[in-house]
Motif scaffolding. Structure first.
Motif, PDB file in Angstrom:
ATOM      1  N   GLY A 151       0.808  -1.230   0.000  1.00 16.23           N
ATOM      2  CA  GLY A 151       0.000   0.000   0.000  1.00 16.23           C
ATOM      3  C   GLY A 151       0.835   1.272   0.000  1.00 16.23           C
ATOM      4  O   GLY A 151       0.333   2.330  -0.355  1.00 16.23           O
ATOM      5  N   HIS A 152       2.090   1.211   0.410  1.00 17.03           N
ATOM      6  CA  HIS A 152       2.968   2.393   0.342  1.00 17.03           C
ATOM      7  C   HIS A 152       3.595   2.467  -1.054  1.00 17.03           C
ATOM      8  O   HIS A 152       3.704   1.462  -1.745  1.00 17.03           O
ATOM      9  CB  HIS A 152       4.104   2.284   1.371  1.00 17.03           C
ATOM     10  N   PRO A 153       4.072   3.675  -1.451  1.00 13.77           N
ATOM     11  CA  PRO A 153       4.801   3.756  -2.720  1.00 13.77           C
ATOM     12  C   PRO A 153       6.068   2.900  -2.660  1.00 13.77           C
ATOM     13  O   PRO A 153       6.651   2.725  -1.582  1.00 13.77           O
ATOM     14  CB  PRO A 153       5.166   5.236  -2.823  1.00 13.77           C
ATOM     15  N   SER A 154       6.507   2.392  -3.797  1.00 12.98           N
ATOM     16  CA  SER A 154       7.739   1.607  -3.831  1.00 12.98           C
ATOM     17  C   SER A 154       8.911   2.460  -3.356  1.00 12.98           C
ATOM     18  O   SER A 154       8.955   3.663  -3.608  1.00 12.98           O
ATOM     19  CB  SER A 154       8.011   1.118  -5.256  1.00 12.98           C
ATOM     20  N   PRO A 155       9.889   1.850  -2.664  1.00 14.73           N
ATOM     21  CA  PRO A 155      11.005   2.612  -2.103  1.00 14.73           C
ATOM     22  C   PRO A 155      12.100   2.867  -3.131  1.00 14.73           C
ATOM     23  O   PRO A 155      12.579   1.948  -3.776  1.00 14.73           O
ATOM     24  CB  PRO A 155      11.526   1.697  -0.999  1.00 14.73           C
ATOM     25  N   THR A 156      12.508   4.108  -3.250  1.00 16.38           N
ATOM     26  CA  THR A 156      13.571   4.446  -4.186  1.00 16.38           C
ATOM     27  C   THR A 156      14.849   4.849  -3.453  1.00 16.38           C
ATOM     28  O   THR A 156      15.868   5.081  -4.091  1.00 16.38           O
ATOM     29  CB  THR A 156      13.123   5.582  -5.130  1.00 16.38           C
ATOM     30  N   THR A 157      14.794   4.954  -2.120  1.00 15.61           N
ATOM     31  CA  THR A 157      15.995   5.271  -1.342  1.00 15.61           C
ATOM     32  C   THR A 157      16.078   4.337  -0.130  1.00 15.61           C
ATOM     33  O   THR A 157      15.068   3.759   0.291  1.00 15.61           O
ATOM     34  CB  THR A 157      15.965   6.713  -0.785  1.00 15.61           C
ATOM     35  N   LYS A 158      17.293   4.270   0.441  1.00  9.94           N
ATOM     36  CA  LYS A 158      17.475   3.432   1.638  1.00  9.94           C
ATOM     37  C   LYS A 158      16.614   3.950   2.794  1.00  9.94           C
ATOM     38  O   LYS A 158      16.114   3.173   3.602  1.00  9.94           O
ATOM     39  CB  LYS A 158      18.948   3.351   2.024  1.00  9.94           C
ATOM     40  N   VAL A 161      13.221   2.469   2.597  1.00  4.57           N
ATOM     41  CA  VAL A 161      13.244   1.050   2.976  1.00  4.57           C
ATOM     42  C   VAL A 161      13.295   0.913   4.489  1.00  4.57           C
ATOM     43  O   VAL A 161      12.536   0.140   5.086  1.00  4.57           O
ATOM     44  CB  VAL A 161      14.480   0.347   2.361  1.00  4.57           C
ATOM     45  N   ILE A 162      14.189   1.695   5.115  1.00  5.58           N
ATOM     46  CA  ILE A 162      14.370   1.577   6.566  1.00  5.58           C
ATOM     47  C   ILE A 162      13.077   1.985   7.275  1.00  5.58           C
ATOM     48  O   ILE A 162      12.614   1.331   8.211  1.00  5.58           O
ATOM     49  CB  ILE A 162      15.583   2.422   7.025  1.00  5.58           C
ATOM     50  N   PHE A 163      12.436   3.044   6.770  1.00  6.50           N
ATOM     51  CA  PHE A 163      11.173   3.502   7.344  1.00  6.50           C
ATOM     52  C   PHE A 163      10.125   2.380   7.310  1.00  6.50           C
ATOM     53  O   PHE A 163       9.415   2.142   8.275  1.00  6.50           O
ATOM     54  CB  PHE A 163      10.665   4.726   6.566  1.00  6.50           C
ATOM     55  N   ASP A 164      10.050   1.671   6.184  1.00  6.55           N
ATOM     56  CA  ASP A 164       9.002   0.648   6.020  1.00  6.55           C
ATOM     57  C   ASP A 164       9.375  -0.692   6.655  1.00  6.55           C
ATOM     58  O   ASP A 164       8.504  -1.372   7.208  1.00  6.55           O
ATOM     59  CB  ASP A 164       8.711   0.411   4.527  1.00  6.55           C
ATOM     60  N   ASP A 166      12.459  -1.776   8.638  1.00 11.57           N
ATOM     61  CA  ASP A 166      13.361  -2.038   9.767  1.00 11.57           C
ATOM     62  C   ASP A 166      12.606  -2.881  10.798  1.00 11.57           C
ATOM     63  O   ASP A 166      11.486  -2.546  11.172  1.00 11.57           O
ATOM     64  CB  ASP A 166      13.813  -0.696  10.388  1.00 11.57           C
ATOM     65  N   GLY A 167      13.217  -3.993  11.208  1.00 13.93           N
ATOM     66  CA  GLY A 167      12.571  -4.885  12.175  1.00 13.93           C
ATOM     67  C   GLY A 167      11.733  -5.979  11.531  1.00 13.93           C
ATOM     68  O   GLY A 167      11.223  -6.850  12.226  1.00 13.93           O
ATOM     69  N   ARG A 168      11.582  -5.958  10.209  1.00 19.72           N
ATOM     70  CA  ARG A 168      10.733  -6.953   9.529  1.00 19.72           C
ATOM     71  C   ARG A 168      11.515  -7.852   8.583  1.00 19.72           C
ATOM     72  O   ARG A 168      10.947  -8.785   8.002  1.00 19.72           O
ATOM     73  CB  ARG A 168       9.618  -6.249   8.744  1.00 19.72           C
ATOM     74  N   VAL A 169      12.816  -7.542   8.357  1.00 23.21           N
ATOM     75  CA  VAL A 169      13.657  -8.352   7.458  1.00 23.21           C
ATOM     76  C   VAL A 169      15.003  -8.599   8.150  1.00 23.21           C
ATOM     77  O   VAL A 169      15.319  -7.951   9.147  1.00 23.21           O
ATOM     78  CB  VAL A 169      13.903  -7.625   6.098  1.00 23.21           C
ATOM     79  N   ASP A 170      15.789  -9.553   7.613  1.00 22.42           N
ATOM     80  CA  ASP A 170      17.054  -9.894   8.269  1.00 22.42           C
ATOM     81  C   ASP A 170      18.157  -8.897   7.938  1.00 22.42           C
ATOM     82  O   ASP A 170      18.996  -8.603   8.786  1.00 22.42           O
ATOM     83  CB  ASP A 170      17.473 -11.306   7.852  1.00 22.42           C
ATOM     84  N   MET A 171      18.206  -8.397   6.711  1.00 23.57           N
ATOM     85  CA  MET A 171      19.296  -7.512   6.306  1.00 23.57           C
ATOM     86  C   MET A 171      18.796  -6.488   5.288  1.00 23.57           C
ATOM     87  O   MET A 171      17.949  -6.803   4.443  1.00 23.57           O
ATOM     88  CB  MET A 171      20.420  -8.348   5.671  1.00 23.57           C
ATOM     89  N   ILE A 172      19.330  -5.272   5.409  1.00 27.38           N
ATOM     90  CA  ILE A 172      19.075  -4.250   4.387  1.00 27.38           C
ATOM     91  C   ILE A 172      20.414  -3.822   3.808  1.00 27.38           C
ATOM     92  O   ILE A 172      21.273  -3.326   4.545  1.00 27.38           O
ATOM     93  CB  ILE A 172      18.330  -3.031   4.979  1.00 27.38           C
TER      94      ILE A 172
END
Ligand code: TXA
Ligand code: MG
Length: 350
Positions: A151-158, A161-164, A166-172
């Motif tokens: 539902g959020h716009p696709s991420p074009t910057t780090k 990604v971190i905003f959406d 962080d805490g939900r994946v193993d590595m960024i």
């Protein structure tokens, strides 16, 4: 979950390759790794691992009937995962590596959870070197939707990604801003023709130049709102996407009429915000406005669109967002499609 956030300059150095190699190991272990691509950031997992796919859907909060794109590192890898054809090789030789995703019949090694139960699979070979190295070192195809919350716009910057996530994946793998800024062009291959399901960096005109106009169809979902019983070829296209919190309205008319209408709205609608060109700035001093780039630079507008949509959400008291309806030539069609979807295809003639 603790997310390892690893800054990358994407400089091609040995040190960075060692970091990417750890990401590749994570992928092989069934973990989730966010990585940069030339279109938008991707949320990756092993495409041959049904459990990894389930984790991707959970991390994004995405409905599991919406299939994932699998990312490969060499054209020759495609035939392991789908039924390739002469048409596929023509397109791959012309546009890969790059922002083109091709949908073909899948082979059994791709789990149903990756394709949302469909008998087809979407395949892409990205040009971003970090993405390419990650896939090559993983030794498996990487299933990756855009690395945003559903539902959020696709991420074009780090930062997005971190905003959406962080805490939900193993590595960024926190690299550079995406070059193109809109997701890949998606086409479905059928005999000697293709159906354009999502416009992107490989344009309608590019496809026509290669295949001939008669061999390229634009699906109606690209251009208009579909409702009721319509069953889209691409499940993802039916979901409301790319939408800021405030409603978006596209203005259609001559350049003078649009500018006049926007100026009128500045006075009469206190909650109005505007998506404008760089050249418009003097007319919008003291107003809530976000600039998308120069008037005659649709590639820059594509590059900035999603960051602009996110920027409106950070502003106070915005009740409605007005934008010009974009031209549909070249990459403009992709800008039009994403903005029209954000607006629910709401157009006001002025
Ligand atoms: O640029 C991109 O394509 C990015 C980067 C990470 O590669 N990925 C991306 O993935 O945008 P995603 O999942 O956000 O969008 C993929 C779209 C969805 O709308 C999905 O429904 C459609 O492609 N799709 C995937 N597989 C399909 C299939 N087998 N048949 C029809 N549509 C499919
Ligand atoms: Mg997406």
């Amino acid at each position: 979950m603790k997310t390892e956030i690893i800054p990358l300059h994407e400089d091609g150095s040995k040190e960075e390759e060692a970091i990417i190699a750890r990401g590749a190991e994570f992928i092989r272990e069934g973990k989730l790794v966010v990585f940069p691509t030339e279109t938008v950031y991707g949320l990756g997992g092993n495409a041959l691992d049904a459990e990894a796919a389930k984790k991707i859907y959970a991390a994004k909060g995405r409905p599991s009937d919406n299939p994932l794109i699998i990312h490969i590192a060499d054209i020759g890898d495609a035939e392991h995962y789908c039924e390739t054809s002469d048409l596929f090789y023509r397109l791959a030789c012309a546009f890969w590596p790059g922002p083109l995703t091709m949908i073909m019949k899948k082979k059994p090694c791709i789990p149903d959870s990756v394709t949302g139960g469909m008998d087809t699979v979407a395949v892409r070979l990205p040009s971003n070197p970090t993405a390419n190295t990650l896939i090559r070192l993983a030794g498996v195809p990487i299933a990756a939707p855009s690395a945003n919350l559903s539902g959020h716009p696709s991420p074009t910057t780090k930062e997005h990604v971190i905003f959406d996530l962080d805490g939900r994946v193993d590595m960024i793998l926190a690299g550079n801003p995406a070059d193109i800024g809109l997701e890949s062009t998606v086409i479905k291959l059928e005999d000697d023709r293709v159906i354009l399901l999502r416009p992107g960096g490989v344009t309608y005109e590019d496809l026509c130049t290669l295949l001939g106009k008669d061999h390229v169809t634009v699906d109606r979902i690209v251009l208009e709102k579909v409702t009721g019983d319509f069953k889209p070829i691409s499940p993802g296209m039916k979901y409301r996407h790319y939408a800021p919190k405030a409603p978006v309205i596209l203005l259609n008319g001559t350049e003078e009429a649009i500018l006049a209408a926007m100026k009128e709205k500045q006075k009469t609608e206190p909650g109005a915000a505007f998506l404008i060109y760089d050249e418009d700035k003097p007319d919008f001093e003291g107003c809530t406005a976000v600039t998308i780039g120069p008037r005659n630079d649709p590639a820059m507008q594509a590059h900035r669109l999603f960051a602009c949509l996110r920027a409106f959400d950070d502003m106070e008291n915005v009740t409605v967002i007005y934008a010009r309806i974009p031209g549909r030539e070249g990459i403009g069609l992709a800008v039009y499609n994403r903005l029209a979807k954000a607006a629910g295809f709401t157009v006001q003639d002025v």
